[in-house]
Design an enzyme around this catalytic site. Structure first.
Site, PDB file in Angstrom:
ATOM      1  N   GLN A 100       0.975  -1.251  -0.035  1.00  0.00           N
ATOM      2  CA  GLN A 100      -0.052  -0.092  -0.016  1.00  0.00           C
ATOM      3  C   GLN A 100       1.074   1.272   0.071  1.00  0.00           C
ATOM      4  O   GLN A 100       1.578   1.487   1.064  1.00  0.00           O
ATOM      5  CB  GLN A 100      -0.978  -0.151   1.178  1.00  0.00           C
ATOM      6  CG  GLN A 100      -1.845   1.178   1.367  1.00  0.00           C
ATOM      7  CD  GLN A 100      -2.713   1.713   0.182  1.00  0.00           C
ATOM      8  OE1 GLN A 100      -3.220   0.628  -0.532  1.00  0.00           O
ATOM      9  NE2 GLN A 100      -2.561   3.006  -0.256  1.00  0.00           N
TER      10      GLN A 100
ATOM     11  N   HIS B 294     -11.660   6.539 -10.537  1.00  0.00           N
ATOM     12  CA  HIS B 294     -10.085   7.005 -10.537  1.00  0.00           C
ATOM     13  C   HIS B 294      -9.544   6.676 -11.647  1.00  0.00           C
ATOM     14  O   HIS B 294      -8.361   7.550 -12.083  1.00  0.00           O
ATOM     15  CB  HIS B 294      -9.382   6.260  -9.249  1.00  0.00           C
ATOM     16  CG  HIS B 294      -9.315   6.914  -7.890  1.00  0.00           C
ATOM     17  ND1 HIS B 294      -9.050   8.284  -7.808  1.00  0.00           N
ATOM     18  CD2 HIS B 294      -9.970   6.683  -6.860  1.00  0.00           C
ATOM     19  CE1 HIS B 294      -9.126   8.588  -6.692  1.00  0.00           C
ATOM     20  NE2 HIS B 294      -9.825   7.616  -5.896  1.00  0.00           N
TER      21      HIS B 294
ATOM     22  N   GLU C 166      -9.817  12.809  -5.159  1.00  0.00           N
ATOM     23  CA  GLU C 166     -10.811  12.485  -4.500  1.00  0.00           C
ATOM     24  C   GLU C 166     -12.336  13.110  -4.587  1.00  0.00           C
ATOM     25  O   GLU C 166     -13.213  12.531  -4.607  1.00  0.00           O
ATOM     26  CB  GLU C 166     -10.455  12.080  -2.939  1.00  0.00           C
ATOM     27  CG  GLU C 166      -9.401  11.473  -2.815  1.00  0.00           C
ATOM     28  CD  GLU C 166      -9.602   9.976  -3.368  1.00  0.00           C
ATOM     29  OE1 GLU C 166     -10.724   9.571  -3.922  1.00  0.00           O
ATOM     30  OE2 GLU C 166      -8.654   9.158  -3.197  1.00  0.00           O
TER      31      GLU C 166
END
Length: 614
Positions: free
Chosen positions: A130, A311, A330
């Protein structure tokens, strides 16, 4: 010299790498990756080149052509910056590439290593990445800023029978290592040890480092569409559930293409990770990473998929230049997600989604009441860890800003504007000022109709933001208001509710109510036992805030079952915010027992919550 990004040591006067060739050897026993990164610049460069690192061991830096050493140093204090890590300075002499040989640390914040006992199969270890927001630097030395975009190739050396997946195209079938091919990445004897295989991947579209992603372990797969395959570590049962939940992915892709233009990434695959994954989803191009908590059995989890898909246009195709412009990723994606959901699942579902977001935005105003800087669309984040102040503000205030523009100019005009915007800036990283200039040039006079400065630079929620209106939304809010008077919804009133309706209902209840009311509500509808974690966590948070000690055991079970920060943050915060010392002690004990099951990013967030209220 000026830094390009407050969260990176990358200098604006230095060239940005255009390609990186990675060679990675996985040592599961040591929880370490031994690797090399061949960074290629657009032209020969003489002078220093600064790269971001955190918790990396740098063994050597070599000239790619002569294999001669390239001088390197760490030109910072001996103690790494707690947010940025350490800069690695390469001293180049008319060179266009450098091979950096390195090893990761077992404490790498980008990696979670799971023992066989921590996996669903219980038979093999597992590891996954991540990298958002600034964790790629703990995986390989790089210019870890979204302002820098590069293409890459990667060779992953794994022990049998493990396999790897990557947010990239598979270049070839797995094969046995070839003697000598590892070069300087690690000794040939190590690279070519028996019982290992090499998997190769290529990403030929330029992406920022935070979108670099892979996972390795016992992974199975199933096709659910012409462009979509579901992967999972959890065995056949989880794979079956995921395939059912995400069966509509292809329809969503087509809806996105109709709204925003061609899908530029080829495939849209989905990897369901172990419960420790700290986010709902991560939009890694070509392979979205997902928490298993989005699999709810009613296809409602597909809304998270819609967000990660969106996205593909807003975030991956056009990227915020730095995290101070995170709303460009976002806010746009939340708007795009709701447009896709509206097409695929209907206006009422999209309205519920908006209502939950509105409630969340208002909650964030309370969270940041002592530091309203973080309620701006474009905050000053110098010296601030992006993970520390991660919130719904860039998502929901950004959505509200775009929705305000849509209401002003009309949807057809705004749709035309969006397609122009995406076509103009695709595969670029931009800042808010660039967006505003494009907005004013393509929607003339908009600055006289909407206070753009207040929306971007002002704190709080602008007065022309709007709570969503729909019949189901109004009904749920009305029932929430009746609860304040002691009325529990009748069964016929909630007969058709899914998790989303219950989530919105709970979010609109007072933050603290009589324990008897909590118990009565749960006795009727067993919300504390819901399979939908959005509902369960919202209810448990309310129960803790209301002093209902009888729910502490369920809170503990939940905190030990999942590592998604959306659930950890409110539950740990609720436990430590009150005056009850018993709840605070429970929070510390639970974290001590569950810590090793959380991703390093989540560990840091919980530690910050506990420290704040110690």
């Amino acid at each position: 010299m000026a830094r390009l990004d407050p969260h990176s040591y990358t200098e604006s006067s230095q060239p940005l790498a255009k390609h990186v060739a990675l060679t990675l050897y996985f040592d599961f026993a040591a929880r370490t990756i031994h690797g090399s990164a061949l960074l290629t610049l657009p032209a020969a460069h003489t002078g220093p080149l600064l790269l971001d690192t955190r918790s990396l061991v740098i063994h050597s830096v070599l000239d790619r052509h002569t294999n001669a050493p390239i001088p390197f140093s760490f030109p910072s204090d001996p103690t790494p910056d707690p947010v940025l890590g350490q800069p690695l300075s390469l001293s180049l002499s008319a060179q266009s590439a450098a091979l950096v040989v390195f090893s990761t640390s077992p404490s790498s914040s980008a990696l979670q290593w799971l023992s066989p006992a921590q996996t669903a199969s219980k038979a093999h270890p597992f590891v996954y990445t991540q990298c958002q927001s600034i964790h790629a630097r703990s995986l390989f030395p790089c210019q870890d800023t979204p302002a820098a975009r590069l293409v890459f190739s990667a060779r992953l050396n794994l022990p049998h029978p493990l396999t790897a997946v990557m947010a990239a195209a598979r270049a070839a079938a797995p094969r046995d290592p070839i003697p000598g091919e590892a070069g300087s990445a690690c000794p040939d004897a190590l690279w070519c040890a028996p019982g290992r295989s090499v998997e190769e991947f290529i990403m030929d579209r330029p992406i920022p480092a935070y979108l670099f992603a892979f996972a390795a372990g016992d992974i199975a797969a199933r096709d659910v569409g012409v462009r979509t395959r579901v992967y999972a570590e959890g065995g056949a049962a989880l794979l079956d559930a995921a395939a059912r939940e995400f069966a509509g992915a292809e329809e969503m892709i087509r809806a996105g293409e109709a709204l925003f233009g061609p899908y530029e990434w080829g495939r849209f695959d989905l990897l369901v990770l172990p419960p420790s994954f700290p986010y709902g989803g991560m939009e890694n191009p070509m392979m979205v990473f997902l928490t298993p908590t989005v699999i709810k059995g009613d296809a409602s989890g597909a809304q998270v998929v819609a967000h990660e898909l969106a996205h593909s246009w807003t975030g991956n195709l056009i990227t915020n230049k730095t995290n101070e412009h995170f709303w460009l990723n976002e806010g746009f994606t939340t708007y795009a997600e709701r447009r896709i959901v509206e097409v695929v699942q209907g206006e009422e579902t999209a309205a519920l989604n908006m209502g939950i977001g509105w409630r969340g935005l208002n909650d964030e105003m309370e969270r940041f009441k002592d530091n309203m800087e973080f309620t701006k669309l474009k905050p000053n984040l110098e010296g601030i860890d992006p993970d520390e102040i991660y919130s719904q503000v860039p998502y929901e205030k950004g959505f509200q800003f775009l929705w305000r523009i849509e209401r002003q100019v009309g949807r057809p005009t705004f749709d035309e504007f969006l397609k122009k915007y995406i076509a103009k800036f695709k595969f670029q990283s931009i800042d808010t000022e660039t967006f505003l200039e494009f907005l004013k040039a393509n929607l003339p006079g908009i600055e006289n109709q909407i206070d753009l400065k207040q929306w971007v630079e002002g704190t709080g929620i602008p007065p022309d933001a709007m709570e969503p209106l729909s019949s189901i939304y109004s009904k749920i809010v009305s029932l929430s208001n009746e609860f304040k008077l002691g009325k529990i919804p009748k069964e016929q009133e909630v007969a058709n509710w899914s998790g989303q309706e219950w989530e919105l209902y709970i979010e609109n209840l007072p933050k603290s109510v009589e324990p008897s009311q909590i118990a009565a509500l749960d006795a009727h509808y067993r919300l504390s036992e819901s399979r939908d974690y959005e509902v369960k966590v919202a209810f448990l948070q309310l129960a803790i805030s209301s002093g209902c000690k009888e729910y502490f055991a369920e809170v503990e079970r939940t905190l030990k079952q999942v590592g998604r920060m959306k659930y950890l943050r409110p539950l740990y915060t609720a436990l430590v915010q009150g005056s009850a010392e018993e709840a605070k002690m429970s929070a510390r004990r639970i974290f001590a027992e569950a810590r090793d099951t959380y991703h390093p990013i989540a560990q840091g967030v919980v530690e910050s919550i506990l420290a704040k209220h110690s």
